[in-house]
Write a protein that holds these residues in place. Sequence first.
Motif, mmCIF file in Angstrom:
data_model
loop_
_atom_site.group_PDB
_atom_site.id
_atom_site.type_symbol
_atom_site.label_atom_id
_atom_site.label_comp_id
_atom_site.label_asym_id
_atom_site.label_seq_id
_atom_site.Cartn_x
_atom_site.Cartn_y
_atom_site.Cartn_z
ATOM 1 N N ARG A 153 0.843 -1.187 0.000
ATOM 2 C CA ARG A 153 0.000 0.000 0.000
ATOM 3 C C ARG A 153 0.880 1.239 0.000
ATOM 4 N NH1 ARG A 153 -4.539 0.626 4.579
ATOM 5 N NH2 ARG A 153 -5.467 -1.083 3.352
ATOM 6 N N CYS A 154 0.505 2.232 -0.793
ATOM 7 C CA CYS A 154 1.286 3.464 -0.870
ATOM 8 C C CYS A 154 0.385 4.691 -0.717
ATOM 9 C CB CYS A 154 2.010 3.550 -2.218
ATOM 10 S SG CYS A 154 3.197 2.228 -2.525
ATOM 11 N N PRO A 159 5.505 3.893 0.685
ATOM 12 C CA PRO A 159 4.917 2.679 1.257
ATOM 13 C C PRO A 159 4.310 2.911 2.633
ATOM 14 C CG PRO A 159 7.044 2.191 0.275
ATOM 15 C CD PRO A 159 6.915 3.685 0.298
ATOM 16 N N VAL A 160 3.145 2.298 2.867
ATOM 17 C CA VAL A 160 2.439 2.415 4.144
ATOM 18 C C VAL A 160 2.186 1.004 4.673
ATOM 19 C CG1 VAL A 160 0.325 3.191 5.278
ATOM 20 C CG2 VAL A 160 1.332 4.559 3.441
ATOM 21 N N PHE A 161 2.424 0.789 5.965
ATOM 22 C CA PHE A 161 2.274 -0.544 6.540
ATOM 23 C C PHE A 161 1.354 -0.567 7.753
ATOM 24 C CE2 PHE A 161 6.238 -0.376 4.248
ATOM 25 C CZ PHE A 161 6.203 -1.532 3.499
ATOM 26 N N GLU A 162 0.652 0.531 7.981
ATOM 27 C CA GLU A 162 -0.305 0.597 9.071
ATOM 28 C C GLU A 162 -1.631 1.131 8.551
ATOM 29 O OE1 GLU A 162 1.497 3.112 11.976
ATOM 30 O OE2 GLU A 162 2.947 1.612 12.641
ATOM 31 N N GLN A 188 12.645 0.265 5.496
ATOM 32 C CA GLN A 188 12.859 1.674 5.214
ATOM 33 C C GLN A 188 11.797 2.528 5.894
ATOM 34 O OE1 GLN A 188 15.500 2.936 3.686
ATOM 35 N NE2 GLN A 188 14.733 4.999 4.091
ATOM 36 N N ALA A 189 10.556 2.065 5.906
ATOM 37 C CA ALA A 189 9.475 2.800 6.558
ATOM 38 C C ALA A 189 9.710 2.868 8.062
ATOM 39 C CB ALA A 189 8.137 2.136 6.260
ATOM 40 N N ALA A 190 10.229 1.774 8.660
ATOM 41 C CA ALA A 190 10.515 1.742 10.095
ATOM 42 C C ALA A 190 11.611 2.746 10.439
ATOM 43 C CB ALA A 190 10.928 0.338 10.511
ATOM 44 N N LYS A 191 12.622 2.857 9.581
ATOM 45 C CA LYS A 191 13.710 3.817 9.811
ATOM 46 C C LYS A 191 13.181 5.251 9.750
ATOM 47 C CE LYS A 191 17.506 0.977 8.020
ATOM 48 N NZ LYS A 191 18.533 0.849 6.951
#
Length: 210
Positions: A153-154, A159-162, A188-191
């Motif tokens: 999902r973007c 990118p989105v993960f939540e 990368q999103a976590a960073k």
Amino acid sequence: MAKLYFRYGAMNSGKSIEVLRTAHNYEEQGKQALLFTPAIDDRYGTGIITSRIGIRKEAVVITSKLDMYKLAEREKPDCILVDEAQFLNESQVKALCDIVDELNIPVIAYGLRADFQGKLFEGSYHLMALADKIEEVKTVCWHCQRKATMNMRCKDGVPVFEGEQIMIGGNESYVPVCRKCYSEGRKQAAKQRSAQRRCKVNQINDELEK
């Protein structure tokens, strides 16, 4: 003997094209294909199965009140095709099983296997468990040459993960990726989230020191 098929694939793998192509093949032979699509998927209008290349066809809308078994029993189609089957619930999947087992009508359900977090949808979960035959509709990762197995999902290209499991969208919201590229995007999103938290903490500390 009729069977229940579950054909799954990542976003943009051509599942809706397959639904429409199969329906066309039945109709060319003078046979009836009964098409279903969940009410929740209204990107191109309620009750419309549309491919990304512009082909479209009307379908029966699946709602909580629709009795698919009774409709199939009355219409007696040669085949039933279901688009976006991941949005079905347990009872609806079992109704498809009854159509196959009791009415001897083949059912082909197309849909996603998992959501943007890699978790099975309710419909996919029960189809994976109950289908007579499970087949993969393949496509290529948008970031490399591997087979795409995940749906990323973007939002504005990032990118989105939540978020909520169900968010209807097309290429502007989802891209098919392989597991490796999905994992790299998650890291990368976590960073980025960690960096944003540190920045916010530093801002608060700076304000307190003033």
